[in-house]
Design a protein around this motif. Structure first.
Motif, PDB file in Angstrom:
ATOM      1  N   GLU A 102       0.839  -1.193   0.000  1.00  0.00           N
ATOM      2  CA  GLU A 102       0.000   0.000   0.000  1.00  0.00           C
ATOM      3  C   GLU A 102       0.882   1.254   0.000  1.00  0.00           C
ATOM      4  O   GLU A 102       1.913   1.308   0.674  1.00  0.00           O
ATOM      5  CB  GLU A 102      -0.926   0.002   1.205  1.00  0.00           C
ATOM      6  CG  GLU A 102      -1.993  -1.078   1.131  1.00  0.00           C
ATOM      7  CD  GLU A 102      -3.006  -0.959   2.248  1.00  0.00           C
ATOM      8  OE1 GLU A 102      -2.698  -0.307   3.274  1.00  0.00           O
ATOM      9  OE2 GLU A 102      -4.117  -1.513   2.100  1.00  0.00           O
ATOM     10  N   GLU A 132       1.265   5.705  -0.052  1.00  0.00           N
ATOM     11  CA  GLU A 132       0.685   7.014   0.262  1.00  0.00           C
ATOM     12  C   GLU A 132       0.673   7.824  -1.033  1.00  0.00           C
ATOM     13  O   GLU A 132       1.660   7.856  -1.768  1.00  0.00           O
ATOM     14  CB  GLU A 132       1.519   7.744   1.314  1.00  0.00           C
ATOM     15  CG  GLU A 132       0.948   9.115   1.658  1.00  0.00           C
ATOM     16  CD  GLU A 132       1.812   9.879   2.643  1.00  0.00           C
ATOM     17  OE1 GLU A 132       1.432  11.007   3.018  1.00  0.00           O
ATOM     18  OE2 GLU A 132       2.886   9.363   3.014  1.00  0.00           O
ATOM     19  N   GLN A 188     -13.013   8.081  -3.788  1.00  0.00           N
ATOM     20  CA  GLN A 188     -11.942   7.633  -2.907  1.00  0.00           C
ATOM     21  C   GLN A 188     -11.928   6.110  -2.761  1.00  0.00           C
ATOM     22  O   GLN A 188     -10.864   5.490  -2.717  1.00  0.00           O
ATOM     23  CB  GLN A 188     -12.071   8.294  -1.524  1.00  0.00           C
ATOM     24  CG  GLN A 188     -10.848   8.044  -0.655  1.00  0.00           C
ATOM     25  CD  GLN A 188     -10.789   8.990   0.540  1.00  0.00           C
ATOM     26  OE1 GLN A 188     -11.673   9.790   0.744  1.00  0.00           O
ATOM     27  NE2 GLN A 188      -9.729   8.907   1.308  1.00  0.00           N
ATOM     28  N   MET A 242      -8.635   3.959  -3.546  1.00  0.00           N
ATOM     29  CA  MET A 242      -7.968   3.181  -2.498  1.00  0.00           C
ATOM     30  C   MET A 242      -7.849   1.718  -2.918  1.00  0.00           C
ATOM     31  O   MET A 242      -6.821   1.084  -2.689  1.00  0.00           O
ATOM     32  CB  MET A 242      -8.738   3.293  -1.171  1.00  0.00           C
ATOM     33  CG  MET A 242      -8.895   4.720  -0.652  1.00  0.00           C
ATOM     34  SD  MET A 242      -7.346   5.513  -0.221  1.00  0.00           S
ATOM     35  CE  MET A 242      -6.980   4.714   1.330  1.00  0.00           C
ATOM     36  N   LYS A 243      -8.929   1.183  -3.551  1.00  0.00           N
ATOM     37  CA  LYS A 243      -8.942  -0.236  -3.904  1.00  0.00           C
ATOM     38  C   LYS A 243      -8.067  -0.521  -5.121  1.00  0.00           C
ATOM     39  O   LYS A 243      -7.216  -1.423  -5.100  1.00  0.00           O
ATOM     40  CB  LYS A 243     -10.389  -0.660  -4.189  1.00  0.00           C
ATOM     41  CG  LYS A 243     -10.538  -2.118  -4.597  1.00  0.00           C
ATOM     42  CD  LYS A 243     -10.306  -3.049  -3.434  1.00  0.00           C
ATOM     43  CE  LYS A 243     -10.541  -4.490  -3.814  1.00  0.00           C
ATOM     44  NZ  LYS A 243     -10.198  -5.427  -2.726  1.00  0.00           N
ATOM     45  N   LEU A 264      -3.926   1.933  -2.153  1.00  0.00           N
ATOM     46  CA  LEU A 264      -3.389   3.064  -1.402  1.00  0.00           C
ATOM     47  C   LEU A 264      -3.640   2.894   0.096  1.00  0.00           C
ATOM     48  O   LEU A 264      -4.640   2.294   0.519  1.00  0.00           O
ATOM     49  CB  LEU A 264      -4.042   4.364  -1.877  1.00  0.00           C
ATOM     50  CG  LEU A 264      -3.872   4.710  -3.372  1.00  0.00           C
ATOM     51  CD1 LEU A 264      -4.618   6.001  -3.687  1.00  0.00           C
ATOM     52  CD2 LEU A 264      -2.405   4.829  -3.741  1.00  0.00           C
ATOM     53  N   GLU A 265      -2.757   3.475   0.869  1.00  0.00           N
ATOM     54  CA  GLU A 265      -2.902   3.509   2.320  1.00  0.00           C
ATOM     55  C   GLU A 265      -3.648   4.770   2.749  1.00  0.00           C
ATOM     56  O   GLU A 265      -4.545   4.744   3.582  1.00  0.00           O
ATOM     57  CB  GLU A 265      -1.523   3.476   2.976  1.00  0.00           C
ATOM     58  CG  GLU A 265      -1.553   3.452   4.495  1.00  0.00           C
ATOM     59  CD  GLU A 265      -0.159   3.439   5.090  1.00  0.00           C
ATOM     60  OE1 GLU A 265      -0.034   3.194   6.290  1.00  0.00           O
ATOM     61  OE2 GLU A 265       0.817   3.678   4.336  1.00  0.00           O
ATOM     62  N   LYS A 266      -3.286   5.898   2.119  1.00  0.00           N
ATOM     63  CA  LYS A 266      -3.996   7.145   2.382  1.00  0.00           C
ATOM     64  C   LYS A 266      -3.743   8.108   1.242  1.00  0.00           C
ATOM     65  O   LYS A 266      -2.800   7.960   0.450  1.00  0.00           O
ATOM     66  CB  LYS A 266      -3.579   7.767   3.700  1.00  0.00           C
ATOM     67  CG  LYS A 266      -2.148   8.261   3.758  1.00  0.00           C
ATOM     68  CD  LYS A 266      -1.892   8.953   5.099  1.00  0.00           C
ATOM     69  CE  LYS A 266      -0.459   9.478   5.175  1.00  0.00           C
ATOM     70  NZ  LYS A 266      -0.210  10.221   6.423  1.00  0.00           N
TER      71      LYS A 266
END
Length: 984
Positions: free
Chosen positions: A854, A856, A874, A878-879, A883-885
């Motif tokens: 993941e 950032e 988002q 993310m999926k 991504l982590e954030k």
């Protein structure tokens, strides 16, 4: 659905069902629109399909299936050609191999029985192959050019053209095959480049005439140059150019033909080239096409010195220019040459010229020799009695039909080829000295009078001939191009237009819509169909009908290096081998098994082993068809590419796997696997219908749903436009882009965050499941004309969930784009999302970051739309980007050590902390700096050397200075990067 795509397991099963249920018929429920028809170019009954056939059949079938799905009464008329010469040769060889009597011992009637017997047992190879290619032809109306109905059409056309004064019998020069004893067309002549000789021969001037040459020498002869000395026995003149100062004073004088002692005139004709050879050309009107024309212009008689075996005759035949017998000229041939084979006579005549002191020189000469493509021997121009069509008269309306746009060529450039042939057309020899074919409906009495009619009884009735007048039918048959020239209307039942069914078929399907053919038979077949049809078929107002509205001209399929496929090169590919696969041993046997030349067989064997060390793997019909369609650039030759075939096999596999994912998402693994195990369709339950909103349950469409629906509308519009414009390559490309990239890659991934999210609303899940099945179902219909088997197979799994019914996909409506379903905003949002996800994936790849890790993600320089899209999507980000954030940076925020990419004006940054081994990276960069500094030192030393600077050109010095500056700049950058890494 099986977990693995197995084309061999579905293709033949589906074709059998299609044919048995009559789905290929043009008249059936659901087809209420206008008629649409294509007549298959009839392949020879003796042959088998090659890649060129597969290419053309793919295009034709795609058009037929497409128009059938548009609701038209679509007829793809199938049939085969009797192939006069080829079939007769095959049967004669068979008789010889079996030790049976030859055709002359059997007689005409018994021999033809043998041919029909062979046709029934061995003539079906091509039709079996057509089925394997998925051809949706109307098998119930299959025609053969020798069937009874078609024979009636051929007779009718011959008789009407004869009665209209457009067919006549005359003595003309033709291509004669001395082995097969028949005239053949130019298309059946194979011209080969060979190393030959040019013999320069002296012909003495008559009456003791002499003249001075350019050097002042007094000569009593002229020198002719020839590549065929044996034909000098039939010379009737010598041509010189009327402007040639060396010889023009001799025009009107005679020479004495050596050995024959015949006086022949010197004539002036532009055929004699002053710059070529001696400038004097012997004229043999009965044995050379150019000489024949010179003879007509100059009124020279014609003397035939060859038998039909191409042996020297006992006595020559003598004729006037119009073909009538000339009884004044002697047909004397020196006894020595009588009965000699033509090439033996050539040697003897050259030797006699040399012995008589009349051979001046022999010059090596590159030349082109005509061979018969069936008999394999050198063709002789031969003066024979043949039947001819007045092609000049028939050509006029045929030219106008293309000029005024009634017939369109695709590509249009082929119109020029058509016009060049048609505007210089010669009368067409339509008789052949064969037994297998349409026997000419003409009878002769004992005095040689000719009577043309359908039967002998009709001849007697029409001409009031007494019963004791003996009549004999013409022994010749018609050229196969004559009968195939009637293909578009003869196959529909003409001339029986008084029968209601035939009249309706002629109304619905003639003119036909498109002819798909190769450029090499534009003149031999396409032009002749236009001429014959426009003369014979008229509409209700008496206007001549064209046979087809469009001629789509394909290029040739060549091998991977651009060579024409031929058995002698060992590069022929069988389309069925591409479909079903073949082992190396079987492929070697196919290519070299019957070869009589061991060295050639060895060469071809080595090439085959190198090209296909493991044989050819099975790819399936759909993969082959898609490959051929994708390579169909209009009119251009195609270099076959096995890698593309493999790629499109993967494409079909991708579609299969995507469809299985869709069904798993709705029916579940247990139901899908159970159906696969039992080889049945998935049983659709009420729960499955509810899961995708097929029972009317409310559903909500996500951004991704709205996007794929929009992209489907775009794809539908593109594919329809390309199909209408005969751009099959672009239609295939549009399908590929939509299916592989947009549906399988992007949309299926975008569906997972919704379907796999336990917290997602059920309405949203129903919307996504419903979109999956409805888009898939429409996509299958969109692709069906090109890849019919896989689309039919999958369609039966999804049709009920998509709200469709019917027994076959080919009778469903072809997708049509709906403007109301296009959501441009959704397109723009997903395009932004794709840009961000692709940028992150690119950074992963460049930096070797594992897909599971993941990250950032930092955004910078975004506008309001970027903020909105990032916020609303988002979950997708993310999926799919793993991504982590996600963080937004302000302009004054300090950036960490990052890798950056742009999406529009917005920057995407992935911080590298934690992904770099600091010590290892610093060591690597220091090593790179050391190398750069050494290079920098080397260049600086060179620039500091006065010996170099003083002598080197200014541009060389400038390049070295540029190198030094570059090395210095790169060292600074690497040192800065080291400091940043140390600070991580």
């Amino acid at each position: 659905m099986d977990k693995t795509y197995k084309p061999g397991a579905i293709e033949q099963t589906w074709y059998k069902e299609w044919e048995e249920k009559g789905y290929f018929k043009p008249y059936q429920d659901g087809l209420t629109g206008e008629g649409y028809s294509i007549m298959i170019p009839p392949p020879n009954v003796t042959g088998s399909l090659h890649m060129g056939h597969a290419f053309q059949h793919t295009i034709q079938d795609a058009l037929i299936r497409y128009n059938r799905m548009l609701g038209k009464k679509a007829l793809w008329q199938v049939g085969t050609d009797h192939a006069g010469i080829a079939t007769q040769m095959v049967v004669e060889r068979k008789l010889a191999a079996e030790g049976q009597p030859d055709r002359h011992e059997l007689g005409r009637e018994k021999f033809l029985e043998k041919v029909w017997e062979w046709k029934e047992h061995s003539g079906g190879t091509i039709t079996r192959q057509m089925r394997r290619l998925g051809n949706s032809v109307d098998w119930e109306t299959e025609r053969f050019t020798m069937d009874e109905g078609f024979y009636k059409a051929v007779q009718e056309v011959f008789i009407r053209l004869y009665e209209d004064g457009l067919i006549y019998r005359g003595k003309r020069l033709v291509n004669w095959d001395p082995k097969l004893h028949t005239a053949i067309s130019d298309l059946e002549v194979e011209n080969k480049e060979v190393k030959g000789k040019m013999w320069h021969l002296r012909y003495p001037l008559a009456d003791g005439l002499t003249y001075k040459d350019e050097d002042g020498n007094e000569l009593d002869y002229i020198v002719v140059a020839t590549t065929r000395p044996e034909t000098m026995l039939g010379d009737t003149g010598v041509a010189v150019n009327p402007e040639d100062p060396r010889y023009k004073h001799l025009i009107g004088k005679d020479v004495v033909l050596p050995f024959v002692e015949r006086r022949i005139p010197i004539v002036g004709d532009e055929h004699a080239d002053m710059e070529k050879g001696t400038g004097c050309v012997k004229i043999t009107p009965a044995h050379d096409f150019n000489d024949y024309e010179v003879g007509k212009r100059c009124g020279l008689p014609m003397i035939n010195v060859l038998t039909f075996n191409a042996d020297i005759r006992e006595e020559a035949q003598t004729f006037n220019t119009d073909g009538s017998v000339n009884s004044e000229i002697s047909g004397f041939i020196p006894e020595k040459y009588r009965g000699m084979e033509r090439f033996a006579a050539r040697k003897a005549i050259v030797a006699d010229f040399e012995e008589a002191g009349l051979l001046v020189q022999i010059v090596e000469n590159d030349m082109v020799i005509p061979y018969g493509d069936r008999g394999g021997v050198v063709i002789e121009p031969m003066l024979t009695d043949q039947w001819y069509v007045d092609a000049k008269t028939l050509a006029k309306p045929a030219i106008e039909a293309v000029e005024n746009g009634d017939i369109q060529f695709v590509p249009k450039s082929y119109e020029n080829m058509y016009f060049s042939w048609m505007r210089d057309i010669q009368d067409w020899c339509i008789s052949r000295q064969l037994w297998w074919g349409h026997r000419i409906p003409a009878w002769y009495d004992e005095e040689g009078n000719v009577y043309v009619a359908r039967t002998e009884e009709e001849v007697r009735a029409k001409n009031n001939l007494a019963a004791d007048v003996e009549l004999k039918q013409d022994e010749d048959v018609l050229d196969t191009w004559f009968s195939s020239g009637l293909w578009t209307f003869g196959t529909l039942g003409w001339p029986n237009v008084d029968i209601e069914e035939v009249a309706q078929r002629m109304k619905d399907f003639h003119p036909t819509d498109v002819l798909v053919t190769g450029f090499d038979i534009i003149f031999f077949w396409v032009a002749r169909m236009i001429m014959m049809t426009m003369h014979m078929i008229k509409d209700e107002d008496g206007k001549p009908q064209v046979p087809f509205k469009t001629v789509y001209v394909t290029g040739l399929i060549r091998d991977e290096v651009g060579q024409k496929m031929s058995k002698s090169k060992g590069n022929v590919l069988d389309p069925l081998d591409m479909i079903d696969g073949i082992s190396l041993d079987a492929l070697l046997e196919k290519r070299t098994g019957n070869m009589m030349q061991p060295q050639l067989a060895e060469k071809i064997g080595k090439r085959t082993q190198k090209e296909f060390p493991d044989g050819i793997a099975p790819h399936g019909t759909d993969a082959l068809r898609f490959t051929l369609a994708a390579m169909a650039s209009t009119g251009r030759d195609i270099n076959w590419d096995m890698k593309r075939l493999e790629g499109y096999r993967n494409f079909c596999n991708k579609l299969w796997n995507a469809s299985r994912y869709v069904m798993l998402s709705i029916a579940g693994e247990e139901a899908v696997d159970a159906a696969a195990a039992n080889n049945t369709n998935i049983t659709i339950t009420d729960d499955m219908k509810a899961a995708c909103g097929a029972n009317g349950e409310p559903a909500a469409l996500s951004l991704a749903d709205r996007w794929i629906i929009t992209r489907l509308q775009r794809a539908e519009g593109e594919v329809r436009r390309h199909m209408d414009q005969y751009r099959f390559d672009m239609a295939a490309q549009s399908l590929y882009e939509f299916i592989w990239n947009e549906f399988c890659d992007w949309y299926l991934e975008l569906s997972k965050p919704v379907l796999w999210d336990a917290n997602a609303p059920e309405e949203a899940k129903r919307g996504t499941r419903g979109t999956l099945v409805r888009v898939l179902e429409a996509t299958l219909r969109l692709a069906h004309p090109i890849i019919p088997f896989i689309t039919e197979s999958i369609w039966h799994q999804v049709k009920e969930l998509a709200g469709k019914s019917g027994d076959t996909i080919m009778m469903t409506q072809y997708p049509e784009p709906q403007e109301a379903l296009i959501d441009a905003a959704a397109e723009a949002d997903i395009e932004w999302l794709q840009g961000v996800i692709t940028a992150v994936r690119n950074i992963r790849g460049e930096q070797n970051i594992p897909p599971s890790k993941e990250l950032e993600l930092l955004f910078k320089n975004g506008d309001d739309e970027d903020f909105r899209r990032a916020d609303e999507n988002q979950a997708f980000l993310m999926k799919l980007a793993k991504l982590e954030k996600v963080t937004w940076l302000n302009e004054d925020d300090e950036e960490p050590m990052s890798v950056t990419q742009l999406v529009g004006d917005m920057e995407i940054l992935i911080p590298m902390a934690g992904f770099i081994d600091k010590d290892a990276e610093v060591a690597r960069l220091n090593k790179a700096i050391e190398k750069l500094e050494k290079e920098q030192e080397r260049v600086n030393n060179k620039l500091g050397n006065p010996g170099f600077v003083d002598k080197a050109p200014a541009d060389v010095i400038a390049k070295e200075q540029e190198k030094a500056a570059g090395f210095a700049r790169d060292v600074v950058k690497l040192k800065e990067q080291i400091e940043k890494i140390k600070a991580l």
